[in-house]
Structures are given as C-alpha cells and as structure tokens.
Design an enzyme around this catalytic site. Structure first.
Site, PDB file in Angstrom:
ATOM      1  N   GLY A   1     -53.315  30.915  16.079  1.00  0.00           N
ATOM      2  CA  GLY A   1     -52.662  29.568  15.604  1.00  0.00           C
ATOM      3  C   GLY A   1     -53.457  28.395  16.154  1.00  0.00           C
TER       4      GLY A   1
ATOM      5  N   GLY B   1     -53.446  27.684  21.707  1.00  0.00           N
ATOM      6  CA  GLY B   1     -52.997  27.739  23.078  1.00  0.00           C
ATOM      7  C   GLY B   1     -53.406  28.773  23.976  1.00  0.00           C
ATOM      8  N   LYS B   2     -53.272  29.933  23.255  1.00  0.00           N
ATOM      9  CA  LYS B   2     -53.503  31.342  24.153  1.00  0.00           C
ATOM     10  C   LYS B   2     -55.069  31.339  24.069  1.00  0.00           C
ATOM     11  CE  LYS B   2     -49.233  33.495  24.505  1.00  0.00           C
ATOM     12  NZ  LYS B   2     -48.199  32.471  23.541  1.00  0.00           N
TER      13      LYS B   2
ATOM     14  N   ASP C   1     -56.569  33.592  12.473  1.00  0.00           N
ATOM     15  CA  ASP C   1     -55.120  33.772  12.340  1.00  0.00           C
ATOM     16  C   ASP C   1     -54.950  34.089  10.718  1.00  0.00           C
ATOM     17  OD1 ASP C   1     -52.448  32.580  13.769  1.00  0.00           O
ATOM     18  OD2 ASP C   1     -52.411  32.333  11.561  1.00  0.00           O
TER      19      ASP C   1
ATOM     20  N   ASP D   1     -61.013  39.974   4.853  1.00  0.00           N
ATOM     21  CA  ASP D   1     -60.820  40.294   6.087  1.00  0.00           C
ATOM     22  C   ASP D   1     -62.111  39.779   7.055  1.00  0.00           C
ATOM     23  OD1 ASP D   1     -60.627  41.329   8.755  1.00  0.00           O
ATOM     24  OD2 ASP D   1     -59.416  43.188   7.843  1.00  0.00           O
TER      25      ASP D   1
ATOM     26  N   ASP E   1     -50.485  37.443  19.536  1.00  0.00           N
ATOM     27  CA  ASP E   1     -49.361  36.660  19.851  1.00  0.00           C
ATOM     28  C   ASP E   1     -48.535  36.827  18.669  1.00  0.00           C
ATOM     29  OD1 ASP E   1     -47.295  34.694  20.637  1.00  0.00           O
ATOM     30  OD2 ASP E   1     -48.876  33.206  20.681  1.00  0.00           O
TER      31      ASP E   1
ATOM     32  N   CYS F   1     -42.347  35.618  21.530  1.00  0.00           N
ATOM     33  CA  CYS F   1     -41.516  34.734  22.245  1.00  0.00           C
ATOM     34  C   CYS F   1     -40.106  34.985  21.621  1.00  0.00           C
ATOM     35  CB  CYS F   1     -41.768  33.225  21.953  1.00  0.00           C
ATOM     36  SG  CYS F   1     -42.102  32.673  20.206  1.00  0.00           S
TER      37      CYS F   1
END
Length: 433
Positions: A240, A243-244, A262, A295, A310, A363
């Site tokens: 995304g 953040g991670k 992503d 891919d 995530d 999450c």
C-alpha cells in the site's frame, strides 16, 4: 461557528450519509466545499461530532428511541461526550443557526433512558451479524471490547530509528507533550483535545525531516513481530502506501533487500516520497495497471527469506478510527476479503524459500480472516508449511507483550480493550525444509 451551529452542521452531514449511503469522509468533504466560511477548526469539530455519532449510532438511537440523524447526534452527546441534559438543551435552542429546541420526549429520553437492557449489538454499537464471530474470539470480553472499539483512538507515531532515537525525539518533540507508547519501543503517543483533534503532525519540521511516521501502536507491534532481521530478503506483499515497509526498513537498519509491491498500483503512489523522507531503502515493484497485469515477483519465487502479508481485510479492528465502516460492512464484503486473503497467501507461499517465513497480518478481529485464513493455506498446501507458535514469537521478540495479547490457535490477537491498540492479528508460518 458557535458550538450550536456545529451541531446543526453535524446533523446535516449525518443526514447526507444516511440518505446517500456514502462514506463519512466524502460527506464531510462535500459539506466543507459547500460551506467555505467554515474554518479548519470548525470543520474538525464538526467531523468529531459526526464520527462520535457514528461510533455510538446504535446505542444513541436506542436511548433516544429514534434513528434520525438528529436523535443520533443528541444521544451521542450524552453517551460519547458525557454531556448532561441541560448542557445539551443549551445547544438546541433554535436561535440563529442552532438546531430546534429539544422536545419534551427528547428531554424525557435524555433523563430516563439507559442501556441496561439493551442487547449486545446495541450496547456495543456493532452490526448484529458479526457478533457470533466476535464472541468466538472475545468470549466474555465481547461487550467491553465492543465498547472500547466505540471510543476515540489515540494518536500514535513511530520514531524512525534510521534517523533518531525515541529518547532524543521525546526531548525534541516536547512541545507536543508526547509520552512513550505502552508497548511499542519506538512509539510515542500524542495527546488529543476534547474535540478529538490532535496537532497537525504532518507539517511539523521533524515529520518533514523523516523523524517519524503516524502509525498506530498495534501496527508498529505487528511490524516488529514479523521478525524481520538485517541481511534478509524481505517482500512486503501488500505494501500500500508503505507504512510497514518503512517500519521494516528501520527494523533491519536498511541492511538487507526489501521489496515492496501491491496488487493495486494506485495504492503504491505515496510510497516513493515516504521512503525518500525516511531515508529508507526499498525496491518498489509497481504492477502495470489494467487487465494485462504481469506478476512482478516471478524472479523471486522460492528464494525469499520472509514475506510480510498485510492482507486486505474488513478492518473491524480499526472501527475506532473508521466508525462508519462498521455500518457499511456486509456479509458479501467479508466473502470478498476472504477470497483476496487466500490469493495473497498463496502468492506468499510461492515466494518463500525452504525455512523461509510468512508473517500474516490483518487489522481485523474476525476469526474467519485470521485463524481461518491460516487454516485455509495449511489445507491447500498440505504439509508444506508449519505454524510457528505465537507464544514463541512473542517470547523471542517482545516478551512483555504476552499478558496483553490473546493467543489463538494459529496466531495472536491485539485489541483496544486488552492491548490498547487497534485490533491487529499476526500469525507466522515457516516453509518446511
């Protein structure tokens, strides 16, 4: 704008959300565009009123015996902000831009109605169809956890270890009155005001210099528990906005090979600037948009040390931050997410080398998306993978967490009631040699 006028505006926005069945952020944005006289403080205060009303939509409607936007706002002022009936009445006077005065029935409900006999879905402000699944993981803590999910979320930042230590940042950011987060060793918690508004962290010089990222403590802990170490080849499969990815770069000290990608190339757009600002090194592989998507990871199959997934999920663990999302969640949405989770887990399985690991993160609090997704991968791959017990992962990386997480069959669950974080789940799998 006066506090009463802000209440009128909040009712207007809530009406728009209900009538057009649209996200709260969209309705608030359109309201602001149509009322340019409202300053940033007014817009923030109105947003807080709207989000608080959505957090307590079911219980507010119960005590007011009405699900109208006006009733929900009135009920939330009492339940979420703890305002007494006379204080609420002072906002509803009908003068100038104030809402119409409270009726006799509304005053009676404010004075007499309680949640003592409300069913769990009402008292906990959650869609009733998800309660059996939540009860399966939360047990006797179901109602306390639902109530915690209906509170405002804290404002956390992760200090970027590539540029600064938490101790030094704590001193430099003294003007923000920050405190160390309870569990994450690189986190700071910033106080928010009574209106739910925090400081504009994204314009602080330290943010622009890459000292910190805004990141919930639960997300920080999930990144750390992924087990990433220097020297590894790591793929952040659902990166995304990054953040991670940034957290993984800091955890490994930029020592290793970090690849971020992503399935939706649009989500990757912010990652490049964020990496630059943080001084983080990662190879970003952006798939081509459109049907002819290729891919971008095939050259890595069978060679990756660690894949961090995530996963796309319902976001039930983030209802504190996105309260309107829980009322828009439908069983069909869950089915879509379960399919997406199976797809990304299968892709991760193809990437890892023998003895390589997958860190699966959501999450979500729904067992179907968590232990259920892991069980599905184990079934599809036969004996190719083994679950690393979450108790062992915690003992090796963050032993102090053991008393404040729920250990499940295949992983661990964080939650606002127990951990004080968003509802993150993590499981670790290892490909057999």
């Amino acid at each position: 704008m006066t506090p009463a006028a802000r209440c009128s505006a909040a009712i207007e926005v809530l009406s728009d959300i209900a009538e057009r069945r649209r996200p709260a952020a969209d309705a608030l944005k359109d309201w602001g565009l149509g009322h340019r006289f409202a300053g940033s403080g007014d817009r923030a205060a109105i947003a807080s009123l709207v989000y608080d009303a959505l957090r307590r939509r079911a219980s507010a409607a119960w005590i007011m015996d009405s699900d109208s936007p006006r009733a929900i706002l009135i009920g939330s002022l009492r339940l979420q902000q703890g305002l007494a009936a006379p204080t609420i009445a002072a906002l509803f006077t009908g003068d100038r831009f104030a809402p119409a005065p409270l009726s006799a029935a509304e005053q009676a409900r404010l004075g007499e109605a309680t949640l003592s006999d409300a069913p769990p879905a009402i008292a906990g402000d959650a869609p009733d169809w998800v309660l059996p699944a939540l009860a399966a993981i939360l047990g006797e803590d179901l109602l306390p956890e639902l109530r915690a999910l209906a509170r405002r979320a804290p404002l956390d930042i992760r200090i970027n270890a590539l540029k600064q230590t938490r101790a030094d940042a704590l001193t430099a950011l003294g003007h923000l009155n920050a405190e160390p987060t309870p569990h994450a060793p690189d986190g700071l918690r910033i106080p928010i005001g009574a209106d739910g508004r925090g400081p504009a962290l994204h314009v602080e010089p330290e943010f622009l210099d890459g000292w910190y990222e805004i990141q919930d403590e639960g997300s920080q802990l999930a990144s750390r528990l992924s087990g990433a170490i220097p020297g590894e080849t790591i793929v952040d499969l659902c990166a995304g906005g990054g953040g991670k990815t940034l957290a993984l770069a800091a955890l490994t000290g930029n020592a290793g090979r970090l690849i971020a990608t992503d399935g939706d190339p649009r989500r990757l757009a912010p990652i490049h600037e964020r990496l630059r600002r943080a001084g983080a090194r990662a190879e970003v592989r952006t798939p081509r948009a459109g049907r002819a998507r290729v891919d971008v990871l095939t050259d890595l199959d069978g060679s990756v040390d660690r894949v961090v997934v995530d996963a796309p999920c319902t976001g039930t663990g983030t209802w504190r931050r996105n309260p309107d999302a829980k009322w828009r969640l439908r069983p069909g949405s869950l089915a879509t997410r379960l399919s997406e989770q199976a797809t990304v887990l299968d892709r991760a399985a193809a990437l890892v080398r023998p003895k390589g690991r997958i860190a699966y993160i959501t999450c979500s609090l729904l067992p179907e998306e968590n232990d259920g997704a892991i069980a599905g991968l184990l079934e599809r791959t036969g004996k190719a993978f083994a679950v690393i017990p979450a108790e062992r992962v915690v003992a090796e990386i963050s032993p102090a967490l053991a008393p404040v997480v729920r250990f499940t069959r295949h992983g661990l669950q964080m939650s606002p009631g127990l951990t004080g974080t968003d509802g993150f789940y993590l499981a670790t799998l290892e490909r057999r040699g």
